[in-house]
Design a protein around this motif. Sequence first.
Motif, PDB file in Angstrom:
ATOM      1  N   GLU A 236     -52.137   8.281  87.760  1.00 49.60           N
ATOM      2  CA  GLU A 236     -51.240   7.605  86.823  1.00 49.60           C
ATOM      3  C   GLU A 236     -51.959   6.925  85.665  1.00 49.60           C
ATOM      4  OE1 GLU A 236     -47.939   7.871  87.034  1.00 49.60           O
ATOM      5  OE2 GLU A 236     -48.314   9.192  88.747  1.00 49.60           O
ATOM      6  N   GLY A 237     -53.256   6.970  85.643  1.00 52.28           N
ATOM      7  CA  GLY A 237     -54.001   6.335  84.551  1.00 52.28           C
ATOM      8  C   GLY A 237     -53.814   7.072  83.239  1.00 52.28           C
ATOM      9  N   THR A 238     -53.907   6.333  82.147  1.00 53.97           N
ATOM     10  CA  THR A 238     -53.718   6.926  80.812  1.00 53.97           C
ATOM     11  C   THR A 238     -54.986   6.907  79.973  1.00 53.97           C
ATOM     12  OG1 THR A 238     -52.962   4.778  79.960  1.00 53.97           O
ATOM     13  CG2 THR A 238     -51.276   6.315  80.773  1.00 53.97           C
ATOM     14  N   VAL A 239     -55.875   5.962  80.253  1.00 54.93           N
ATOM     15  CA  VAL A 239     -57.074   5.804  79.414  1.00 54.93           C
ATOM     16  C   VAL A 239     -57.995   7.013  79.529  1.00 54.93           C
ATOM     17  CG1 VAL A 239     -59.149   4.406  79.047  1.00 54.93           C
ATOM     18  CG2 VAL A 239     -56.955   3.293  79.450  1.00 54.93           C
ATOM     19  N   LYS A 240     -58.024   7.668  80.700  1.00 55.77           N
ATOM     20  CA  LYS A 240     -58.928   8.808  80.900  1.00 55.77           C
ATOM     21  C   LYS A 240     -58.674   9.932  79.899  1.00 55.77           C
ATOM     22  CE  LYS A 240     -55.800  10.648  84.414  1.00 55.77           C
ATOM     23  NZ  LYS A 240     -55.558  10.785  85.865  1.00 55.77           N
ATOM     24  N   ALA A 241     -57.455   9.995  79.366  1.00 52.93           N
ATOM     25  CA  ALA A 241     -57.142  11.024  78.378  1.00 52.93           C
ATOM     26  C   ALA A 241     -57.877  10.787  77.062  1.00 52.93           C
ATOM     27  CB  ALA A 241     -55.634  11.071  78.126  1.00 52.93           C
ATOM     28  N   HIS A 242     -58.348   9.551  76.855  1.00 53.03           N
ATOM     29  CA  HIS A 242     -59.028   9.203  75.601  1.00 53.03           C
ATOM     30  C   HIS A 242     -60.493   8.834  75.835  1.00 53.03           C
ATOM     31  CE1 HIS A 242     -54.931   9.055  74.073  1.00 53.03           C
ATOM     32  NE2 HIS A 242     -54.630   8.202  75.037  1.00 53.03           N
TER      33      HIS A 242
ATOM     34  N   ALA B 292     -58.191  15.779  82.505  1.00 54.13           N
ATOM     35  CA  ALA B 292     -58.186  15.405  81.087  1.00 54.13           C
ATOM     36  C   ALA B 292     -59.438  15.928  80.397  1.00 54.13           C
ATOM     37  CB  ALA B 292     -58.086  13.889  80.946  1.00 54.13           C
ATOM     38  N   ALA B 293     -60.601  15.815  81.080  1.00 53.94           N
ATOM     39  CA  ALA B 293     -61.846  16.316  80.503  1.00 53.94           C
ATOM     40  C   ALA B 293     -61.814  17.838  80.385  1.00 53.94           C
ATOM     41  CB  ALA B 293     -63.024  15.868  81.361  1.00 53.94           C
ATOM     42  N   ALA B 294     -61.260  18.508  81.398  1.00 53.61           N
ATOM     43  CA  ALA B 294     -61.165  19.972  81.364  1.00 53.61           C
ATOM     44  C   ALA B 294     -60.278  20.445  80.221  1.00 53.61           C
ATOM     45  CB  ALA B 294     -60.634  20.482  82.705  1.00 53.61           C
ATOM     46  N   ASP B 295     -59.175  19.753  80.004  1.00 57.41           N
ATOM     47  CA  ASP B 295     -58.262  20.120  78.909  1.00 57.41           C
ATOM     48  C   ASP B 295     -58.950  19.967  77.557  1.00 57.41           C
ATOM     49  OD1 ASP B 295     -56.323  20.654  80.767  1.00 57.41           O
ATOM     50  OD2 ASP B 295     -55.298  18.726  80.538  1.00 57.41           O
TER      51      ASP B 295
END
Length: 374
Positions: A253-259, A44-47
């Motif tokens: 499967e976590g979603t918070v890391k995207a934000h 997520a951080a790389a994206d």
Amino acid sequence: MSSFARTDTSVLGRWWWTVDRWTLIALVILMALGGVLMLAASPAAADRIGIGSFQLAQRQLALLPFALMIVIGASLLSPRGVRRCAVVGLLVTTVLLVLTLLTGTEIKGASRWLNIAGFSLQPSEFIKPFFAVSIAWILAMAKSDPKVPGIPIALGIWLVIVALLLLQPDLGQSVLITAIGGVQLFLAGLPMLWVALLAALGVAALFGAYFSLPHVAARIDGFLDPAAGDRYQINRSMEAFMNGGFFGRGPGEGTVKAHLPDAHSDFIFAVAGEEMGLIACLVIVSLFAFVVLRGFTHLLGESSLFVMLASSGLLAQFGLQALINMGSALHLIPTKGMTLPFISYGGSSLLALAMGMGMVLALTRRRVSMGEAI
């Protein structure tokens, strides 16, 4: 290595039967957990920064074998070798801190990194273990020879390093360096009046930082008053822990890391909370506690003041850094950008911590002759 016989007198044979293998195993497990969490948190951080999804993970995973080699290589040193390595390292990293202020790369308003042959190096990470061992040597030497002004020399070294760190600025590393030195001065028998005076100076310095550094004031205000500052990251972090429950959502499967912008570094413990759950977080906390407590247990019967002070300083750094990172993620203290040892993203942190814990393993090895510890 388990095939080594007790009669094996080779360097590796002697090392295998004298090193604390349980601590070594705990460190390897922490590195392995770091690799798993890096694969989960870094895409997520790389994206967000526009590079390949697993590029950050590949960088960190590529350094893990080198970190393990550093741990083992440093643990082969004698106490005298640890001391010499630390003194040379302290001199080199102090020069690098000066160069960082002059030519370093500025990121988020702070100059903490040097670009060397395409590798981003953070000298402040390396100076911590070298400082701990060097100060231990100076204080131990002063105890054995009253003519050596150990405390003034130690305070002078501390003052130079903290001044260089505050010019970056890096208050967190300054506080950690100060805590390491404080622990060692206390264990070296500094009179309680001096301990109280130094503690008072430390509190005064924190107040000074609050009133002179806006980013420090913003973080403390945000911690004390939810309406006073930007709490986006800490709110997302607490959300991740609540989502994870006891057993987590599962790796990846976590979603918070995207934000969560710093999910792969400062808030990787939150990723562990969401994807692996409370049980896994308690395992991570237990591993850190095991390493620190087992290290101090080894020192209970230690007759060498240098070994005791150096190991205590290194263990204090390891334990306090873990507490600061996890405490920030759990909103128990104001947020502070500091890596979770062997788990967060950061090549300099990983290699420097490997050096520090390798030194701990070297200093706590069983020895027949205490003359080795001089």
